[in-house]
Design an enzyme around this catalytic site. Structure first.
Site, mmCIF file in Angstrom:
data_model
loop_
_atom_site.group_PDB
_atom_site.id
_atom_site.type_symbol
_atom_site.label_atom_id
_atom_site.label_comp_id
_atom_site.label_asym_id
_atom_site.label_seq_id
_atom_site.Cartn_x
_atom_site.Cartn_y
_atom_site.Cartn_z
ATOM 1 N N ASP A 62 0.840 -1.193 0.000
ATOM 2 C CA ASP A 62 0.000 0.000 0.000
ATOM 3 C C ASP A 62 0.876 1.243 0.000
ATOM 4 O OD1 ASP A 62 -2.314 1.846 0.893
ATOM 5 O OD2 ASP A 62 -3.270 -0.123 0.885
ATOM 6 N N HIS A 97 -3.702 5.792 3.704
ATOM 7 C CA HIS A 97 -4.467 4.645 3.222
ATOM 8 C C HIS A 97 -3.938 3.321 3.771
ATOM 9 C CE1 HIS A 97 -6.126 1.715 0.287
ATOM 10 N NE2 HIS A 97 -7.145 2.549 0.263
ATOM 11 N N ASN A 192 -13.572 0.380 -7.681
ATOM 12 C CA ASN A 192 -14.695 1.231 -7.268
ATOM 13 C C ASN A 192 -15.339 2.006 -8.415
ATOM 14 O OD1 ASN A 192 -14.256 0.508 -4.611
ATOM 15 N ND2 ASN A 192 -12.969 2.272 -4.174
ATOM 16 N N SER A 254 -11.476 -1.102 -0.820
ATOM 17 C CA SER A 254 -10.252 -1.176 -0.043
ATOM 18 C C SER A 254 -10.532 -1.743 1.340
ATOM 19 C CB SER A 254 -9.627 0.213 0.111
ATOM 20 O OG SER A 254 -8.935 0.604 -1.030
#
Length: 438
Positions: A62, A97, A192, A254
């Site tokens: 990430d 994130h 998404n 996520s």
């Protein structure tokens, strides 16, 4: 019916708070913990009596992780950065994130009885943070190096909460096969954009693809879908830890991916002898569609096999199944890895090949000449059976039922997704709504 009520109604779960092991007040005084509706839906107290994720390392590929966050401290390894000139990845102070994903997996809360802050679903798991190079130069997805590093440094589950429409490079395909051969479970978000167009790495063979479900039990309109989806998990208005802000709230695949990775860590901790595919098998066999229907025999393009139910995955008597479970395997991962447990005849095929391989040279010659009629007949039957029952090719051939909810819903603002097509590495965030005076 809300997602929380649905899980409890069909799973026989009693209402419970989100406190770990110790006696505590019936309701938390911490608004962040109170806002973790998804964790509460899983009935964590019952889950943690079965497993807390101990002795399992989950790699989070990430943006790096803030290992000094009060809800993560002690659970984050140094890791490695493939950006910013290298170094470790456990002291991220910018992009939050990766910290959010790590907290959903292995956050341990803080304060008396750990009643405050973010509690992850696998609070005793260790996080191996790996910071991905987000530059568009070179490989678009750019995860082959991080993936190999994670495998080589002990990760048994790898969380990849990023997605893009880019075709995988040969290096990335090779890295996935490498992880599969090393028995590591790869978990990735579907994306998404609310589309059936495949996003990677989720749509790649060898990867467990995850979609997102809202609190009302419907798949999020922005959650990508398709025949590769295997599981869904909560992904709407999810509280988690941050960097620039102590906490954040986000919506997207996520977060649902992190919950599935955490559930996989729980299973790998309790059942260390299961293969990665058999861990996925436990998760899919105990999942449930939000409308309460159970026992679906093939994955739905929206719901996959359904919403994860960690307690059921840990406590039910689920046969181990075939080595690869419900996962479609990369072509070069191993000789007998054409498909998972849901592809009929995989074990029979292996048996037939064992018989053929065990024949003596004289018997083989006899078959070729037609001299050994009985043996020739047996081999003919086995070969015919193999042809009839051979598994589908990787990436296709899996049947699925009708579409689930959310079809045609326009994509909403995509909170919390690490990589979005057209703007890799960027994502909008929404700070948590805080009570007055806080």
């Amino acid at each position: 019916m809300s997602f929380t009520r649905t899980l409890r109604a069909v799973g026989g779960l009693a209402a419970a708070g989100a406190l770990l092991f110790a006696a505590a007040p019936s309701a938390s005084a911490d608004y962040i913990r109170d806002g973790q509706w998804a964790l509460d839906a899983f009935n964590p107290q019952k889950v943690w009596k079965e497993s807390t994720g101990k002795n399992v390392t989950v790699a989070v590929i990430d943006s790096g992780v803030n290992g000094e966050h009060v809800d993560l401290k002690g659970n984050v390894l140094p890791g490695k950065s493939f950006a910013d000139g290298g170094g470790t990845a456990g002291h991220e102070t910018g992009d939050d994130h990766g910290t959010a994903m790590a907290a959903l997996i292995a956050g341990h809360g803080h304060g008396p009885h750990r009643a405050d802050g973010i509690m992850g679903l696998a609070p005793d798991a260790k996080i191996l943070p790996i910071k991905r190079n987000e530059s568009m130069g070179g490989d678009a997805n750019n995860f082959d190096g991080p993936l190999r590093y994670a495998v080589d440094h002990g990760a048994k589950v790898i969380n990849m909460s990023f997605a893009g429409p880019y075709a995988l490079t040969e290096n990335e395909k090779s890295a996935i096969s490498y992880a599969v051969k090393k028995d590591v479970l790869l978990v990735a978000g579907s994306g998404n954009e609310g589309t059936s167009k495949p996003s990677y790495p989720a749509a790649a063979p060898g990867v467990l693809a995850v979609g997102a479900v809202a609190e009302d039990g419907k798949v999020l309109g922005e959650s990508n879908y398709g025949p590769h989806i295997r599981l869904i998990a909560p992904g709407e208005k999810i509280y988690s830890a941050g960097t620039s802000m102590k906490y954040r709230q986000a919506t997207g695949t996520s977060d649902s991916t992190a919950y599935v990775s955490a559930a996989a860590a729980l299973v790998r901790s309790k059942f260390p002898d299961l293969t990665a595919g058999q861990v996925a098998n436990r998760l899919t066999k105990t999942a449930i569609t939000p409308d309460g229907k159970t026992g679906i025999s093939s994955p739905d393009p929206k719901y996959g096999y359904g919403v994860i139910r960690p307690y059921r995955a840990l406590s039910e008597n689920v046969p181990a199944g075939s080595k690869n479970g419900p996962l479609i395997m990369p072509k070069d991962s191993q000789a007998d890895a054409g498909a998972g447990a849901d592809a009929p005849g995989q074990e029979a095929q292996g048996s037939a090949m064992g018989v053929l391989g065990g024949l003596s040279p004289l018997a083989v010659a006899g078959i070729a000449l037609g001299g050994v009629v009985v043996l020739g007949t047996v081999i003919g039957v086995l070969v015919a059976q193999k042809k009839r029952r051979s598994p589908p090719p990787p990436g296709g051939g899996i049947g699925f039922g009708g579409p689930g909810g959310g079809v045609g819903v326009p994509p909403q603002q995509q909170f919390g997704y690490y990589q979005q097509p057209g703007n890799p590495g960027a994502y909008p965030t929404a700070p948590p709504t805080q009570p007055p005076g806080q």
